[in-house]
Design a protein around this motif. Structure first.
Motif, PDB file in Angstrom:
ATOM      1  N   PHE A  28       0.834  -1.205   0.000  1.00 57.91           N
ATOM      2  CA  PHE A  28       0.000   0.000   0.000  1.00 57.91           C
ATOM      3  C   PHE A  28       0.871   1.258   0.000  1.00 57.91           C
ATOM      4  O   PHE A  28       0.623   2.196  -0.781  1.00 57.91           O
ATOM      5  CB  PHE A  28      -0.931  -0.011   1.220  1.00 57.91           C
ATOM      6  N   PHE A  29       1.903   1.314   0.845  1.00 52.99           N
ATOM      7  CA  PHE A  29       2.786   2.487   0.895  1.00 52.99           C
ATOM      8  C   PHE A  29       3.554   2.661  -0.411  1.00 52.99           C
ATOM      9  O   PHE A  29       3.774   3.786  -0.875  1.00 52.99           O
ATOM     10  CB  PHE A  29       3.752   2.391   2.070  1.00 52.99           C
ATOM     11  N   ASP A  30       3.974   1.552  -1.028  1.00 53.79           N
ATOM     12  CA  ASP A  30       4.638   1.652  -2.335  1.00 53.79           C
ATOM     13  C   ASP A  30       3.680   2.216  -3.379  1.00 53.79           C
ATOM     14  O   ASP A  30       4.070   3.022  -4.224  1.00 53.79           O
ATOM     15  CB  ASP A  30       5.160   0.280  -2.777  1.00 53.79           C
ATOM     16  N   ALA A  31       2.420   1.803  -3.326  1.00 50.05           N
ATOM     17  CA  ALA A  31       1.414   2.324  -4.266  1.00 50.05           C
ATOM     18  C   ALA A  31       1.198   3.829  -4.056  1.00 50.05           C
ATOM     19  O   ALA A  31       1.046   4.571  -5.029  1.00 50.05           O
ATOM     20  CB  ALA A  31       0.097   1.569  -4.103  1.00 50.05           C
ATOM     21  N   ILE A  32       1.197   4.258  -2.797  1.00 54.79           N
ATOM     22  CA  ILE A  32       1.067   5.699  -2.529  1.00 54.79           C
ATOM     23  C   ILE A  32       2.242   6.456  -3.162  1.00 54.79           C
ATOM     24  O   ILE A  32       2.074   7.556  -3.698  1.00 54.79           O
ATOM     25  CB  ILE A  32       0.992   5.976  -1.018  1.00 54.79           C
ATOM     26  N   GLY A  33       3.417   5.868  -3.116  1.00 58.11           N
ATOM     27  CA  GLY A  33       4.596   6.500  -3.706  1.00 58.11           C
ATOM     28  C   GLY A  33       4.477   6.715  -5.204  1.00 58.11           C
ATOM     29  O   GLY A  33       5.100   7.613  -5.768  1.00 58.11           O
ATOM     30  N   TYR A  34       3.665   5.896  -5.858  1.00 62.27           N
ATOM     31  CA  TYR A  34       3.494   6.044  -7.305  1.00 62.27           C
ATOM     32  C   TYR A  34       2.670   7.268  -7.680  1.00 62.27           C
ATOM     33  O   TYR A  34       2.658   7.666  -8.842  1.00 62.27           O
ATOM     34  CB  TYR A  34       2.860   4.791  -7.907  1.00 62.27           C
ATOM     35  N   VAL A  35       1.999   7.870  -6.721  1.00 65.33           N
ATOM     36  CA  VAL A  35       1.225   9.088  -6.988  1.00 65.33           C
ATOM     37  C   VAL A  35       2.125  10.189  -7.539  1.00 65.33           C
ATOM     38  O   VAL A  35       1.732  10.965  -8.406  1.00 65.33           O
ATOM     39  CB  VAL A  35       0.496   9.567  -5.705  1.00 65.33           C
ATOM     40  N   SER A  36       3.362  10.217  -7.064  1.00 66.30           N
ATOM     41  CA  SER A  36       4.264  11.285  -7.500  1.00 66.30           C
ATOM     42  C   SER A  36       4.691  11.147  -8.960  1.00 66.30           C
ATOM     43  O   SER A  36       5.248  12.087  -9.529  1.00 66.30           O
ATOM     44  CB  SER A  36       5.491  11.345  -6.599  1.00 66.30           C
ATOM     45  N   ILE A  37       4.444  10.013  -9.577  1.00 67.48           N
ATOM     46  CA  ILE A  37       4.714   9.882 -11.010  1.00 67.48           C
ATOM     47  C   ILE A  37       3.732  10.772 -11.778  1.00 67.48           C
ATOM     48  O   ILE A  37       4.098  11.414 -12.759  1.00 67.48           O
ATOM     49  CB  ILE A  37       4.601   8.404 -11.457  1.00 67.48           C
ATOM     50  N   ILE A  38       2.502  10.832 -11.296  1.00 65.14           N
ATOM     51  CA  ILE A  38       1.471  11.658 -11.925  1.00 65.14           C
ATOM     52  C   ILE A  38       1.527  13.094 -11.411  1.00 65.14           C
ATOM     53  O   ILE A  38       1.352  14.039 -12.166  1.00 65.14           O
ATOM     54  CB  ILE A  38       0.080  11.055 -11.648  1.00 65.14           C
ATOM     55  N   PHE A  39       1.793  13.251 -10.116  1.00 62.77           N
ATOM     56  CA  PHE A  39       1.800  14.563  -9.472  1.00 62.77           C
ATOM     57  C   PHE A  39       3.132  14.736  -8.717  1.00 62.77           C
ATOM     58  O   PHE A  39       3.212  14.468  -7.513  1.00 62.77           O
ATOM     59  CB  PHE A  39       0.600  14.680  -8.521  1.00 62.77           C
ATOM     60  N   PRO A  40       4.207  15.152  -9.406  1.00 59.92           N
ATOM     61  CA  PRO A  40       5.551  15.222  -8.809  1.00 59.92           C
ATOM     62  C   PRO A  40       5.672  16.024  -7.508  1.00 59.92           C
ATOM     63  O   PRO A  40       6.469  15.643  -6.643  1.00 59.92           O
ATOM     64  CB  PRO A  40       6.411  15.834  -9.917  1.00 59.92           C
ATOM     65  N   PRO A  41       4.920  17.104  -7.298  1.00 57.26           N
ATOM     66  CA  PRO A  41       5.083  17.812  -6.010  1.00 57.26           C
ATOM     67  C   PRO A  41       4.712  16.975  -4.783  1.00 57.26           C
ATOM     68  O   PRO A  41       5.062  17.323  -3.661  1.00 57.26           O
ATOM     69  CB  PRO A  41       4.144  19.018  -6.142  1.00 57.26           C
ATOM     70  N   PHE A  42       4.018  15.860  -4.990  1.00 59.79           N
ATOM     71  CA  PHE A  42       3.660  14.973  -3.881  1.00 59.79           C
ATOM     72  C   PHE A  42       4.898  14.451  -3.158  1.00 59.79           C
ATOM     73  O   PHE A  42       4.837  14.103  -1.975  1.00 59.79           O
ATOM     74  CB  PHE A  42       2.798  13.817  -4.401  1.00 59.79           C
ATOM     75  N   ASP A  43       6.046  14.411  -3.854  1.00 55.79           N
ATOM     76  CA  ASP A  43       7.294  13.944  -3.249  1.00 55.79           C
ATOM     77  C   ASP A  43       7.692  14.771  -2.031  1.00 55.79           C
ATOM     78  O   ASP A  43       8.310  14.255  -1.108  1.00 55.79           O
ATOM     79  CB  ASP A  43       8.438  13.961  -4.266  1.00 55.79           C
ATOM     80  N   PHE A  44       7.361  16.046  -2.017  1.00 52.99           N
ATOM     81  CA  PHE A  44       7.728  16.896  -0.891  1.00 52.99           C
ATOM     82  C   PHE A  44       7.040  16.447   0.396  1.00 52.99           C
ATOM     83  O   PHE A  44       7.565  16.637   1.483  1.00 52.99           O
ATOM     84  CB  PHE A  44       7.377  18.368  -1.168  1.00 52.99           C
ATOM     85  N   ILE A  45       5.895  15.851   0.262  1.00 50.58           N
ATOM     86  CA  ILE A  45       5.167  15.336   1.422  1.00 50.58           C
ATOM     87  C   ILE A  45       5.524  13.875   1.672  1.00 50.58           C
ATOM     88  O   ILE A  45       5.764  13.450   2.800  1.00 50.58           O
ATOM     89  CB  ILE A  45       3.642  15.461   1.204  1.00 50.58           C
ATOM     90  N   TRP A  46       5.583  13.092   0.610  1.00 52.24           N
ATOM     91  CA  TRP A  46       5.731  11.651   0.750  1.00 52.24           C
ATOM     92  C   TRP A  46       7.139  11.213   1.136  1.00 52.24           C
ATOM     93  O   TRP A  46       7.298  10.224   1.870  1.00 52.24           O
ATOM     94  CB  TRP A  46       5.265  10.934  -0.502  1.00 52.24           C
ATOM     95  N   ALA A  47       8.180  11.891   0.695  1.00 58.69           N
ATOM     96  CA  ALA A  47       9.542  11.454   1.010  1.00 58.69           C
ATOM     97  C   ALA A  47       9.785  11.400   2.524  1.00 58.69           C
ATOM     98  O   ALA A  47      10.210  10.353   3.041  1.00 58.69           O
ATOM     99  CB  ALA A  47      10.577  12.331   0.305  1.00 58.69           C
ATOM    100  N   PRO A  48       9.527  12.467   3.275  1.00 54.91           N
ATOM    101  CA  PRO A  48       9.736  12.353   4.723  1.00 54.91           C
ATOM    102  C   PRO A  48       8.718  11.425   5.404  1.00 54.91           C
ATOM    103  O   PRO A  48       9.047  10.732   6.367  1.00 54.91           O
ATOM    104  CB  PRO A  48       9.603  13.781   5.246  1.00 54.91           C
ATOM    105  N   ALA A  49       7.492  11.389   4.889  1.00 56.37           N
ATOM    106  CA  ALA A  49       6.479  10.504   5.474  1.00 56.37           C
ATOM    107  C   ALA A  49       6.869   9.042   5.292  1.00 56.37           C
ATOM    108  O   ALA A  49       6.706   8.221   6.209  1.00 56.37           O
ATOM    109  CB  ALA A  49       5.116  10.774   4.849  1.00 56.37           C
ATOM    110  N   SER A  50       7.387   8.693   4.123  1.00 55.32           N
ATOM    111  CA  SER A  50       7.778   7.302   3.882  1.00 55.32           C
ATOM    112  C   SER A  50       8.950   6.902   4.770  1.00 55.32           C
ATOM    113  O   SER A  50       9.004   5.771   5.264  1.00 55.32           O
ATOM    114  CB  SER A  50       8.111   7.074   2.410  1.00 55.32           C
ATOM    115  N   ALA A  51       9.879   7.825   4.990  1.00 51.78           N
ATOM    116  CA  ALA A  51      11.007   7.531   5.876  1.00 51.78           C
ATOM    117  C   ALA A  51      10.518   7.301   7.306  1.00 51.78           C
ATOM    118  O   ALA A  51      10.954   6.359   7.979  1.00 51.78           O
ATOM    119  CB  ALA A  51      12.019   8.672   5.839  1.00 51.78           C
ATOM    120  N   TRP A  52       9.596   8.131   7.767  1.00 57.43           N
ATOM    121  CA  TRP A  52       9.051   7.980   9.113  1.00 57.43           C
ATOM    122  C   TRP A  52       8.305   6.655   9.252  1.00 57.43           C
ATOM    123  O   TRP A  52       8.471   5.936  10.242  1.00 57.43           O
ATOM    124  CB  TRP A  52       8.134   9.165   9.433  1.00 57.43           C
ATOM    125  N   LEU A  53       7.493   6.323   8.254  1.00 57.55           N
ATOM    126  CA  LEU A  53       6.750   5.065   8.289  1.00 57.55           C
ATOM    127  C   LEU A  53       7.687   3.857   8.292  1.00 57.55           C
ATOM    128  O   LEU A  53       7.426   2.854   8.955  1.00 57.55           O
ATOM    129  CB  LEU A  53       5.784   4.983   7.111  1.00 57.55           C
TER     130      LEU A  53
END
Length: 98
Positions: free
Chosen positions: A17-42
């Motif tokens: 599920f978390f890997d799938a959330i990471g794929y959102v940034s392929i469509i919407f690149p600014p999502f990386d600013f939120i997801w990169a630190p969140a994925s590290a914390w998770l």
């Protein structure tokens, strides 16, 4: 329920599920600013200790850098932990019969 106490199967499902959330940034690149630190914390919450911290750093870099979002970091960490690692599993019960 804390993430580190979840079963192997639940950790795999969460990882996918978390890997799938990471794929959102392929469509919407600014999502990386939120997801990169969140994925590290998770990642640190799913996998404790040194290996969790190393995996968190790898996850952060993988999500922050463009074109690396296709790597399923959470799933690979699950495979490393439960399939390829030679460490003794802590959830095993050993019964000494004498």
């Amino acid at each position: 329920m804390t993430l580190e106490n979840t079963s192997k199967t639940k950790k795999l499902a969460l990882g996918i599920f978390f890997d799938a959330i990471g794929y959102v940034s392929i469509i919407f690149p600014p999502f990386d600013f939120i997801w990169a630190p969140a994925s590290a914390w998770l990642m640190t919450k799913l996998y404790k200790g040194r290996k969790g911290k190393i995996a968190a750093a790898i996850s952060f870099v993988e999500e922050a850098l463009p074109l690396l979002d296709v790597i399923p970091t959470f799933t690979l960490m699950w495979l490393y932990t439960y399939v390829f690692s030679s460490e003794k599993k802590t959830d095993e019960t050993i019964i000494d019969i004498n």
